[in-house]
Design an enzyme around this catalytic site. Sequence first.
Site, PDB file in Angstrom:
ATOM      1  N   HIS A  72      13.291  13.229 -25.229  1.00 28.47           N
ATOM      2  CA  HIS A  72      13.714  12.794 -23.891  1.00 28.47           C
ATOM      3  C   HIS A  72      15.236  12.713 -23.819  1.00 28.47           C
ATOM      4  O   HIS A  72      15.869  12.131 -24.683  1.00 28.47           O
ATOM      5  CB  HIS A  72      13.113  11.435 -23.561  1.00 28.47           C
ATOM      6  CG  HIS A  72      11.684  11.523 -23.113  1.00 28.47           C
ATOM      7  ND1 HIS A  72      11.046  10.521 -22.436  1.00 28.47           N
ATOM      8  CD2 HIS A  72      10.777  12.527 -23.227  1.00 28.47           C
ATOM      9  CE1 HIS A  72       9.804  10.895 -22.148  1.00 28.47           C
ATOM     10  NE2 HIS A  72       9.615  12.109 -22.645  1.00 28.47           N
ATOM     11  N   TYR A 200      12.077   2.451 -16.135  1.00 26.05           N
ATOM     12  CA  TYR A 200      12.227   0.992 -16.234  1.00 26.05           C
ATOM     13  C   TYR A 200      12.453   0.493 -14.814  1.00 26.05           C
ATOM     14  O   TYR A 200      13.399   0.924 -14.153  1.00 26.05           O
ATOM     15  CB  TYR A 200      13.449   0.627 -17.075  1.00 26.05           C
ATOM     16  CG  TYR A 200      13.300   0.912 -18.557  1.00 26.05           C
ATOM     17  CD1 TYR A 200      13.539   2.182 -19.081  1.00 26.05           C
ATOM     18  CD2 TYR A 200      12.929  -0.096 -19.447  1.00 26.05           C
ATOM     19  CE1 TYR A 200      13.426   2.430 -20.444  1.00 26.05           C
ATOM     20  CE2 TYR A 200      12.816   0.144 -20.811  1.00 26.05           C
ATOM     21  CZ  TYR A 200      13.056   1.406 -21.299  1.00 26.05           C
ATOM     22  OH  TYR A 200      12.932   1.641 -22.655  1.00 26.05           O
ATOM     23  N   PRO A 288      10.946  -6.267 -26.645  1.00 27.48           N
ATOM     24  CA  PRO A 288      10.671  -4.817 -26.674  1.00 27.48           C
ATOM     25  C   PRO A 288      11.473  -3.961 -25.682  1.00 27.48           C
ATOM     26  O   PRO A 288      11.443  -2.741 -25.783  1.00 27.48           O
ATOM     27  CB  PRO A 288       9.172  -4.751 -26.359  1.00 27.48           C
ATOM     28  CG  PRO A 288       8.861  -6.006 -25.632  1.00 27.48           C
ATOM     29  CD  PRO A 288       9.794  -7.043 -26.163  1.00 27.48           C
ATOM     30  N   LYS A 292      13.700  -1.257 -29.731  1.00 29.08           N
ATOM     31  CA  LYS A 292      14.561  -1.168 -30.914  1.00 29.08           C
ATOM     32  C   LYS A 292      13.898  -1.609 -32.224  1.00 29.08           C
ATOM     33  O   LYS A 292      14.445  -1.373 -33.302  1.00 29.08           O
ATOM     34  CB  LYS A 292      15.828  -2.011 -30.692  1.00 29.08           C
ATOM     35  CG  LYS A 292      16.747  -1.446 -29.624  1.00 29.08           C
ATOM     36  CD  LYS A 292      17.231  -0.073 -30.016  1.00 29.08           C
ATOM     37  CE  LYS A 292      18.190   0.531 -29.027  1.00 29.08           C
ATOM     38  NZ  LYS A 292      18.359   1.981 -29.235  1.00 29.08           N
ATOM     39  N   TYR A 380      21.140   2.961 -26.239  1.00 30.51           N
ATOM     40  CA  TYR A 380      19.735   3.392 -26.177  1.00 30.51           C
ATOM     41  C   TYR A 380      19.450   4.494 -27.201  1.00 30.51           C
ATOM     42  O   TYR A 380      18.438   4.458 -27.907  1.00 30.51           O
ATOM     43  CB  TYR A 380      19.386   3.861 -24.760  1.00 30.51           C
ATOM     44  CG  TYR A 380      17.900   3.868 -24.484  1.00 30.51           C
ATOM     45  CD1 TYR A 380      17.300   2.853 -23.745  1.00 30.51           C
ATOM     46  CD2 TYR A 380      17.073   4.881 -24.990  1.00 30.51           C
ATOM     47  CE1 TYR A 380      15.933   2.836 -23.509  1.00 30.51           C
ATOM     48  CE2 TYR A 380      15.711   4.882 -24.767  1.00 30.51           C
ATOM     49  CZ  TYR A 380      15.146   3.860 -24.022  1.00 30.51           C
ATOM     50  OH  TYR A 380      13.794   3.850 -23.791  1.00 30.51           O
TER      51      TYR A 380
HETATM   52  C1  PHB Z   1       6.637   2.231 -25.480  1.00 28.31           C
HETATM   53  O1  PHB Z   1       6.447   3.428 -25.221  1.00 28.31           O
HETATM   54  O2  PHB Z   1       5.777   1.549 -26.032  1.00 28.31           O
HETATM   55  C2  PHB Z   1       7.942   1.608 -25.125  1.00 28.31           C
HETATM   56  C3  PHB Z   1       8.920   2.397 -24.574  1.00 28.31           C
HETATM   57  C4  PHB Z   1      10.142   1.825 -24.218  1.00 28.31           C
HETATM   58  C5  PHB Z   1      10.353   0.481 -24.418  1.00 28.31           C
HETATM   59  C6  PHB Z   1       9.364  -0.302 -24.983  1.00 28.31           C
HETATM   60  C7  PHB Z   1       8.146   0.255 -25.342  1.00 28.31           C
HETATM   61  O3  PHB Z   1      11.525  -0.061 -24.040  1.00 28.31           O
END
Ligand code: PHB
Length: 387
Positions: A72, A200, A288, A292, A380
């Site tokens: 990505h 997000y 989460p 990270k 990120y």
């Molecule tokens: C996930 O795909 O589980 C995931 C992705 C991004 C995050 C947290 C979890 O910030």
Amino acid sequence: MRTQVAIIGAGPAGLLLAHLLYQHGIDCVVLEARSREYVENRVRAGVLEHQSVDILNAAGVGARMMKEGLLHHGIHLNFGGESHRIDFEALTGRAVMIYGQQEVVKDLIAARLAARQPLIFEADSVSVHDFESDSPQVRYSIDGQARTLECDFIAGCDGFHGICRSSIPAAQLNVFERVYPFAWLGILAEMPPAAEELIYANDDRGFALLSMRSPTVSRLYLQCHPDEDPAKWSDDQIWGELRTRLHVEVPGGPVLQKSVTPMRSFVAEPMRFGRLFLAGDAAHIVPPTGAKGMNLAIADVQVLARGLQAFYREGSEEDLSAYSATCLSRVWKVQRFSWWMTSLLHRFDDETPFDHRRQLAELEYLVTSRAAAQSLAENYVGLPLAH
Ligand code: PHB
Ligand code: APR
């Protein structure tokens, strides 16, 4: 039994450490409390920083990830009814890999078993001893039979609830902690990703995240109360809430798994006590948001493996002595980022109208300032490893 390094825990930290040591001719034994089936099916996050990808590839365990993982080049931030893309490629020249933690775990277990190296599942009553001396011991039992493992070092890779951290005298550890007043209700669903990249969302009703695992499986999350009972949410309710908060068409599909993840920031310092080294979740937890946790575990064991290599190759303890400080300098930067992403995207029960406006202003700033977007992007995709 005797080994050079006893590793407690077969999560990403313990398994990768075992593999890196094996590649440098250092003997180790991995002791895991759970079964192989359990650890291979534990659903966790799934974003690998570019350096984590490089480390797994350099260790020779990245082939399936390169084939099945999804590269990505950006993420979307949805708020105020609009979607904004943060372009990692343009801002950092880097990308991240979407590949589930349990897939990394499966690949590492396969590598360890292929190398015919000791990996002991369902070890009971694991305890660590004499790590203030040069000859530590690990005691455990298998099928009711008590065993002792003598070693030079113990690596505590046994996660947040493991026994290694709590075996260090409390007075010797400095603990820093923040518990958030919300959690994530997460689902794994049989549904092709409803967007090409992660979304997000900061919505008036709370945070939501659209993520994925493969061309046919999606992973989605909703902000909820910490004591939420996932069983009380019907699948229809979850899909409805996701559509409202994400502001995208989400077709829905069979829900394969449903769980609530608490949110916590936690650091224990130092990460070494005598000949006991803590790595990964045993030493620190991040909320989460930003995914990270696994990346921190990978970074820690890379530093630890180098320290152990220098010790066995040259008799040098310099890198091992620096282990805690080296890791913590990066851990705290990643803690800051995970806390910041969490603060930016969630609704807080006690927030004032001022707090909410400030949050929206910060999001606006992020998507209109290259400097602000670049700061998000470089964190990120992953800050550089210490060395
Ligand atoms: C996930 O795909 O589980 C995931 C992705 C991004 C995050 C947290 C979890 O910030
Ligand atoms: N003895 C042996 N093994 C133990 C013990 C014990 N007493 N206690 C716990 N374990 C095992 C757990 O069953 C687990 O398999 O230690 C392992 C720790 O693995 P993880 O929890 O995956 O931790 P880590 O390897 O540090 O990886 C960090 O996991 O929780 C996620 O978000 C976190 O992505 C991050 C990653």
